[in-house]
Design an enzyme around this catalytic site. Structure first.
Site, PDB file in Angstrom:
ATOM      1  NE  ARG A 167      17.989 -28.224  52.216  1.00  0.00           N
ATOM      2  CZ  ARG A 167      17.188 -29.284  52.194  1.00  0.00           C
ATOM      3  NH1 ARG A 167      16.884 -29.851  51.050  1.00  0.00           N
ATOM      4  NH2 ARG A 167      16.703 -29.788  53.303  1.00  0.00           N
ATOM      5  NE  ARG A 219      16.026 -38.555  59.714  1.00  0.00           N
ATOM      6  CZ  ARG A 219      16.424 -37.386  59.231  1.00  0.00           C
ATOM      7  NH1 ARG A 219      17.077 -36.532  60.016  1.00  0.00           N
ATOM      8  NH2 ARG A 219      16.214 -37.061  57.983  1.00  0.00           N
ATOM      9  NE  ARG A 279      11.732 -37.137  56.269  1.00  0.00           N
ATOM     10  CZ  ARG A 279      12.661 -36.247  56.592  1.00  0.00           C
ATOM     11  NH1 ARG A 279      12.790 -35.849  57.847  1.00  0.00           N
ATOM     12  NH2 ARG A 279      13.479 -35.764  55.689  1.00  0.00           N
ATOM     13  NE  ARG A 331      17.597 -35.977  51.795  1.00  0.00           N
ATOM     14  CZ  ARG A 331      17.339 -36.064  53.090  1.00  0.00           C
ATOM     15  NH1 ARG A 331      17.140 -37.239  53.654  1.00  0.00           N
ATOM     16  NH2 ARG A 331      17.273 -34.977  53.836  1.00  0.00           N
ATOM     17  CE  LYS A 354      21.280 -29.659  57.905  1.00  0.00           C
ATOM     18  NZ  LYS A 354      21.546 -31.062  57.497  1.00  0.00           N
TER      19      LYS A 354
END
Length: 210
Positions: free
Chosen positions: A88, A123, A156, A167, A13
Site C-alpha cells: 500500500r 456494499r 462494515r 480512506r 480488487k
C-alpha cells in the site's frame, strides 16, 4: 503469474482477485481478509490493526509485511499468487523487493472517487466468512444473508461515507504513487473500471493476455 492488484478502496480488487484466482488456479492473498480474521479473533496483531482500521488509517508496515512473509512461504503459493491490498506504500513495495517477493504485473483498476463513494454505500460483508456483496451490482440471493455460509450481512464501519472519504485521501497520498513505482519497472498494467463485474474482468483478461 505473480500479480499485484492496485486501485482505490472499493475499486473491485477483491472481486476481480477471486475471479482471476479461479482462472489462473493460484491463491489470492488478501491482507484485508487476514487482518479482519485476526481482529475478529482478538489476536494481538488483530487488536493492534483494529485501532487503525476503525480510524480509516493504514495498518503499519511491520504488521503487514510479517503477515505476507508467512503466507507466501506456504506451498500453495509455489506456482504464483495474487496480492490484494499489499503493498500500500512505496516503503512496503521496497521491503517486499528486499525480501524477494517477485511480481510479474501490477494491475491498476482506475475508477473515480464519486463512483466509489456511491458504490461503497451499497456494499455488504458477511460477518462470518468476509464474502462481500453489493445491493445493486452483486446482491445476495436472500437479502441480508450470505450465499456462501448463511451468515449475517453487515455494513462494515470502513464502508461508511465519511470513513470512505478518509480512506480515499489516504489512498491518493500513500498508495497511488505505487503506479509510478511499478511503471518504472515496466510492470504496470492499467484498466478502466467498467459498468459491470464481467465487463471489468474482460478488459483485465485482455490487458494481461489470459
Amino acid at each position: 503469474m505473480r500479480l499485484i492488484l492496485l486501485g482505490a478502496p472499493g475499486a473491485g480488487k477483491g472481486t476481480q482477485a477471486e475471479i482471476l484466482s479461479k482462472l489462473l488456479e493460484i491463491p489470492t492473498i488478501s491482507t484485508g481478509n487476514i487482518l479482519r480474521a485476526a481482529m475478529k479473533e482478538g489476536t494481538p496483531v488483530g487488536l493492534q490493526a483494529k485501532s487503525y482500521v476503525d480510524a480509516g488509517k493504514l495498518v503499519p508496515d511491520d504488521v503487514i509485511i510479517g503477515i505476507i512473509r508467512e503466507r507466501l512461504a506456504q506451498p500453495d503459493c509455489a506456482k504464483g499468487y495474487i496480492l490484494d491490498g499489499v503493498p500500500r506504500t512505496i516503503p512496503q513495495a521496497q521491503a517486499m523487493e528486499e525480501m524477494g517477493v517477485e511480481v510479474d504485473r501490477a494491475l491498476s483498476i482506475e475508477i473515480a472517487d464519486e463512483v466509489i463513494i456511491e458504490r461503497m454505500a451499497g456494499r455488504r460483508t458477511c460477518k462470518d466468512c468476509s464474502t462481500t456483496f453489493h445491493i445493486v451490482a452483486n446482491p445476495p440471493k436472500k437479502e441480508g444473508v450470505c450465499d456462501v455460509c448463511g451468515g449475517e450481512l453487515t455494513i462494515r464501519k470502513d464502508d461508511a461515507p465519511e470513513t470512505v472519504k478518509a480512506r480515499l485521501l489516504t489512498y491518493h497520498e500513500e498508495t497511488e504513487p505505487l503506479k509510478a513505482f511499478y511503471a518504472e519497472r515496466g510492470k504496470l498494467v492499467s484498466v478502466e473500471n467498467q459498468a459491470t463485474i464481467d465487463e471489468t474482468t474482460a478488459v483485465i483478461r485482455k490487458a494481461l493476455e489470459i
